[in-house]
Design a protein around this motif. Structure first.
Motif, PDB file in Angstrom:
ATOM      1  N   SER A 102       0.828  -1.205   0.000  1.00 25.28           N
ATOM      2  CA  SER A 102       0.000   0.000   0.000  1.00 25.28           C
ATOM      3  C   SER A 102       0.863   1.257   0.000  1.00 25.28           C
ATOM      4  N   LEU A 103       1.950   1.246   0.777  1.00 26.72           N
ATOM      5  CA  LEU A 103       2.862   2.391   0.791  1.00 26.72           C
ATOM      6  C   LEU A 103       3.369   2.688  -0.612  1.00 26.72           C
ATOM      7  N   VAL A 104       3.805   1.658  -1.311  1.00 31.89           N
ATOM      8  CA  VAL A 104       4.362   1.822  -2.656  1.00 31.89           C
ATOM      9  C   VAL A 104       3.267   2.156  -3.667  1.00 31.89           C
ATOM     10  N   SER A 105       2.122   1.501  -3.534  1.00 33.21           N
ATOM     11  CA  SER A 105       1.021   1.681  -4.480  1.00 33.21           C
ATOM     12  C   SER A 105       0.453   3.092  -4.404  1.00 33.21           C
ATOM     13  N   VAL A 106       0.205   3.586  -3.188  1.00 31.87           N
ATOM     14  CA  VAL A 106      -0.343   4.934  -3.035  1.00 31.87           C
ATOM     15  C   VAL A 106       0.661   5.973  -3.518  1.00 31.87           C
ATOM     16  N   GLN A 107       1.929   5.755  -3.202  1.00 33.15           N
ATOM     17  CA  GLN A 107       2.955   6.685  -3.649  1.00 33.15           C
ATOM     18  C   GLN A 107       3.011   6.755  -5.170  1.00 33.15           C
ATOM     19  N   GLY A 108       3.109   5.583  -5.825  1.00 32.67           N
ATOM     20  CA  GLY A 108       3.361   5.564  -7.250  1.00 32.67           C
ATOM     21  C   GLY A 108       2.127   5.601  -8.129  1.00 32.67           C
ATOM     22  N   SER A 109       1.121   4.789  -7.786  1.00 33.26           N
ATOM     23  CA  SER A 109      -0.032   4.626  -8.671  1.00 33.26           C
ATOM     24  C   SER A 109      -1.152   5.628  -8.397  1.00 33.26           C
ATOM     25  N   LEU A 110      -1.095   6.310  -7.276  1.00 35.32           N
ATOM     26  CA  LEU A 110      -2.113   7.323  -6.979  1.00 35.32           C
ATOM     27  C   LEU A 110      -1.490   8.720  -6.992  1.00 35.32           C
ATOM     28  N   ALA A 111      -0.659   9.036  -5.999  1.00 38.23           N
ATOM     29  CA  ALA A 111      -0.143  10.400  -5.896  1.00 38.23           C
ATOM     30  C   ALA A 111       0.764  10.769  -7.070  1.00 38.23           C
ATOM     31  N   MET A 112       1.779   9.933  -7.337  1.00 38.61           N
ATOM     32  CA  MET A 112       2.698  10.260  -8.427  1.00 38.61           C
ATOM     33  C   MET A 112       2.017  10.169  -9.785  1.00 38.61           C
ATOM     34  N   TYR A 113       1.182   9.150  -9.957  1.00 35.38           N
ATOM     35  CA  TYR A 113       0.490   8.993 -11.240  1.00 35.38           C
ATOM     36  C   TYR A 113      -0.395  10.195 -11.536  1.00 35.38           C
ATOM     37  N   ALA A 114      -1.101  10.708 -10.516  1.00 31.49           N
ATOM     38  CA  ALA A 114      -1.977  11.862 -10.729  1.00 31.49           C
ATOM     39  C   ALA A 114      -1.177  13.065 -11.206  1.00 31.49           C
ATOM     40  N   ILE A 115      -0.034  13.307 -10.581  1.00 30.42           N
ATOM     41  CA  ILE A 115       0.798  14.450 -10.983  1.00 30.42           C
ATOM     42  C   ILE A 115       1.412  14.198 -12.361  1.00 30.42           C
ATOM     43  N   HIS A 116       1.853  12.969 -12.592  1.00 27.90           N
ATOM     44  CA  HIS A 116       2.497  12.627 -13.863  1.00 27.90           C
ATOM     45  C   HIS A 116       1.528  12.756 -15.028  1.00 27.90           C
ATOM     46  N   ARG A 117       0.289  12.336 -14.843  1.00 23.16           N
ATOM     47  CA  ARG A 117      -0.664  12.335 -15.956  1.00 23.16           C
ATOM     48  C   ARG A 117      -1.393  13.659 -16.105  1.00 23.16           C
ATOM     49  N   PHE A 118      -1.725  14.314 -14.994  1.00 21.66           N
ATOM     50  CA  PHE A 118      -2.599  15.489 -15.061  1.00 21.66           C
ATOM     51  C   PHE A 118      -1.932  16.778 -14.611  1.00 21.66           C
ATOM     52  N   GLY A 119      -0.689  16.694 -14.128  1.00 22.71           N
ATOM     53  CA  GLY A 119      -0.041  17.877 -13.586  1.00 22.71           C
ATOM     54  C   GLY A 119       0.615  18.741 -14.644  1.00 22.71           C
ATOM     55  N   SER A 120       0.965  19.956 -14.222  1.00 22.75           N
ATOM     56  CA  SER A 120       1.729  20.864 -15.079  1.00 22.75           C
ATOM     57  C   SER A 120       3.190  20.425 -15.087  1.00 22.75           C
ATOM     58  N   GLU A 121       3.947  20.964 -16.020  1.00 22.43           N
ATOM     59  CA  GLU A 121       5.370  20.648 -16.065  1.00 22.43           C
ATOM     60  C   GLU A 121       6.062  21.097 -14.782  1.00 22.43           C
ATOM     61  N   GLU A 122       5.643  22.223 -14.251  1.00 25.60           N
ATOM     62  CA  GLU A 122       6.238  22.717 -13.010  1.00 25.60           C
ATOM     63  C   GLU A 122       5.932  21.773 -11.843  1.00 25.60           C
ATOM     64  N   GLN A 123       4.698  21.286 -11.764  1.00 28.69           N
ATOM     65  CA  GLN A 123       4.343  20.353 -10.696  1.00 28.69           C
ATOM     66  C   GLN A 123       5.132  19.048 -10.819  1.00 28.69           C
ATOM     67  N   LYS A 124       5.281  18.577 -12.026  1.00 26.53           N
ATOM     68  CA  LYS A 124       6.038  17.343 -12.236  1.00 26.53           C
ATOM     69  C   LYS A 124       7.492  17.514 -11.811  1.00 26.53           C
ATOM     70  N   ARG A 125       8.093  18.614 -12.205  1.00 27.38           N
ATOM     71  CA  ARG A 125       9.504  18.819 -11.889  1.00 27.38           C
ATOM     72  C   ARG A 125       9.708  19.063 -10.393  1.00 27.38           C
ATOM     73  N   GLU A 126       8.742  19.695  -9.765  1.00 28.30           N
ATOM     74  CA  GLU A 126       8.888  19.988  -8.340  1.00 28.30           C
ATOM     75  C   GLU A 126       8.780  18.737  -7.486  1.00 28.30           C
ATOM     76  N   TRP A 127       7.840  17.830  -7.842  1.00 29.16           N
ATOM     77  CA  TRP A 127       7.512  16.743  -6.919  1.00 29.16           C
ATOM     78  C   TRP A 127       7.997  15.366  -7.356  1.00 29.16           C
ATOM     79  N   LEU A 128       7.906  15.021  -8.622  1.00 27.70           N
ATOM     80  CA  LEU A 128       8.139  13.634  -9.019  1.00 27.70           C
ATOM     81  C   LEU A 128       9.556  13.135  -8.734  1.00 27.70           C
ATOM     82  N   PRO A 129      10.613  13.910  -9.007  1.00 23.86           N
ATOM     83  CA  PRO A 129      11.947  13.382  -8.693  1.00 23.86           C
ATOM     84  C   PRO A 129      12.129  13.080  -7.209  1.00 23.86           C
ATOM     85  N   ARG A 130      11.612  13.935  -6.344  1.00 27.78           N
ATOM     86  CA  ARG A 130      11.744  13.705  -4.902  1.00 27.78           C
ATOM     87  C   ARG A 130      10.869  12.551  -4.429  1.00 27.78           C
ATOM     88  N   MET A 131       9.731  12.380  -5.063  1.00 23.92           N
ATOM     89  CA  MET A 131       8.863  11.256  -4.706  1.00 23.92           C
ATOM     90  C   MET A 131       9.453   9.941  -5.203  1.00 23.92           C
TER      91      MET A 131
END
Length: 395
Positions: A102-131
């Protein structure tokens, strides 16, 4: 024509499904198994009993160093693995504990996926590498106290205040909530449901832990309270409006679950098989009795069927993609069968089956939550029913 001699069968893989996996897929599986064995297996029963997941941030960073966080996403520090490789990773994680998956799934398939698919370029660059490295943990705020299976009834509101957004509401049963650095929160705005990237240090945001759980005890679960949370205009996910956004994220998570549940089932089956061989009753091992062998054979068949279904859906996801009802088919079948395997395994262990010296009761309790979250069994049944008949039973 010479006859080929089939290799000796593996009791945990009678059908020889391993032969269908590539060396790369097996390597991913082995790497996940090694980190689970070294860093989680020796402690998981104690964590479950105490209802804690200590050092969760350090664990997230270790998982991130292995490339497991958002591993199926491309770019921004993500590993870009195949769907099958991600599924195999989920299976191994949940073979240790559903809370770890669940820790890995929520991190990658929910929170990160939402930003990766629907986020702005700025949101992706700010959060995805650190996540991706585990430096930042994410959570996903959709479920509410009064609205689980019907997210369209959500009461969390987002209103405009000049150039800003202000969020008010409450989310419930949120994995990673109290340890998250960022929350993807879904709220009803004037134009429809919108997603927001919310740093958890924003004034008005809090995430009190949920305790006294009988399931997923080695997992961080929280409420999210949003009391006048003011966000800049660019906090909204720009690429989606409506329930299509959160529901597509849930499909990603459900895909990982249909693999993960098999890990819990395999752990229970392996334990029951070993116990039946070692436990003597009436002068011979339990494994020598017909009723025990019938239970073991039935479990082996269902574990095989579920694994073949997961592998088929994974191959399909990697090639032509998956329909929502196909994901529902996998989650409904595999979680139901995993629960049945856990319960049957418990009967083979007898009274020892309720002891945390063995993993069976822990997996069984966890699977009761897995059965319900990311869509209850009833909801997945109705999604399949609608695909079969063309008629919605919900509206």
């Amino acid at each position: 024509m010479s006859k080929k001699t089939a290799p000796k069968s593996d009791p945990l893989d009678l059908a020889g499904i391993d032969d269908l996996l590539s060396p790369e897929e097996k390597a991913v599986r082995q790497a996940v198994r090694q980190v689970c064995d070294a860093s989680v297996e020796p402690y998981i029963a104690e964590w479950y009993e105490s209802g804690e997941l200590p050092a969760v941030r350090e664990l997230a960073e270790e998982l991130g160093s292995l490339g497991l966080l958002g591993m199926h996403l491309e770019g921004y520090g993500c590993a870009g693995t195949s769907a099958v490789e991600y599924g195999l990773a989920c299976l191994e994680l949940e073979a240790t504990d559903s809370g770890l998956r669940s820790l890995v799934s929520v991190q990658g398939s929910l929170a990160m996926y939402a930003i990766h698919r629907f986020g702005s370029e700025e949101q992706k660059r700010e959060w995805l590498p650190r996540m991706a490295t585990g430096e930042a943990i994410g959570c996903f705020g959709l479920t509410e106290p009064d609205h689980g299976s019907d997210p369209g009834g959500m009461r969390t509101r987002a209103r405009r205040a000049g150039d800003d957004w202000v969020l008010d509401g409450r989310k419930m049963w949120i994995t990673n909530g109290s340890v998250a650095s960022v929350a993807v929160v879904w709220a009803r705005a004037e134009e429809g449901v919108r997603g927001f990237v919310v740093p958890t240090d924003t004034p008005g945001f809090s995430a009190p832990p949920i305790t006294h759980k009988g399931s997923l005890r080695a997992s961080v679960t929280s409420e999210l309270l949003l009391d006048g949370v003011r966000l800049p205009a660019d906090a909204v996910l720009p690429e989606v409006t409506g329930l299509r956004g959160p529901l597509s994220c849930l499909n990603e998570a459900r895909y990982g679950i249909l693999w993960g549940a098999l890990g819990a089932a395999r752990s229970c089956f392996r334990t029951a098989l070993s116990y039946a061989k070692e436990r003597d009753q009436f002068g011979k091992p339990l494994a020598g009795f017909q009723l025990t062998q019938a239970k073991l054979a039935d479990m082996a068949v269902e574990l095989t069927n579920g694994t073949l279904l997961a592998l088929h859906l994974g191959r399909r996801k990697d090639t032509v993609g998956l329909r929502p009802e196909q994901v529902s088919l996998g989650k409904l079948n595999n979680v139901n069968k995993a629960l049945a395997i856990a319960r049957t395994s418990r009967t083979i262990l007898g009274a020892n089956g309720i002891s945390l010296e063995f993993p069976v009761m822990r997996h069984m309790a966890n699977l009761e939550s897995v059965l319900t979250y990311e869509g209850t069994a009833e909801m997945h049944t109705l999604m399949i029913g609608q695909a079969l008949t063309g008629e919605s039973a919900l509206r």
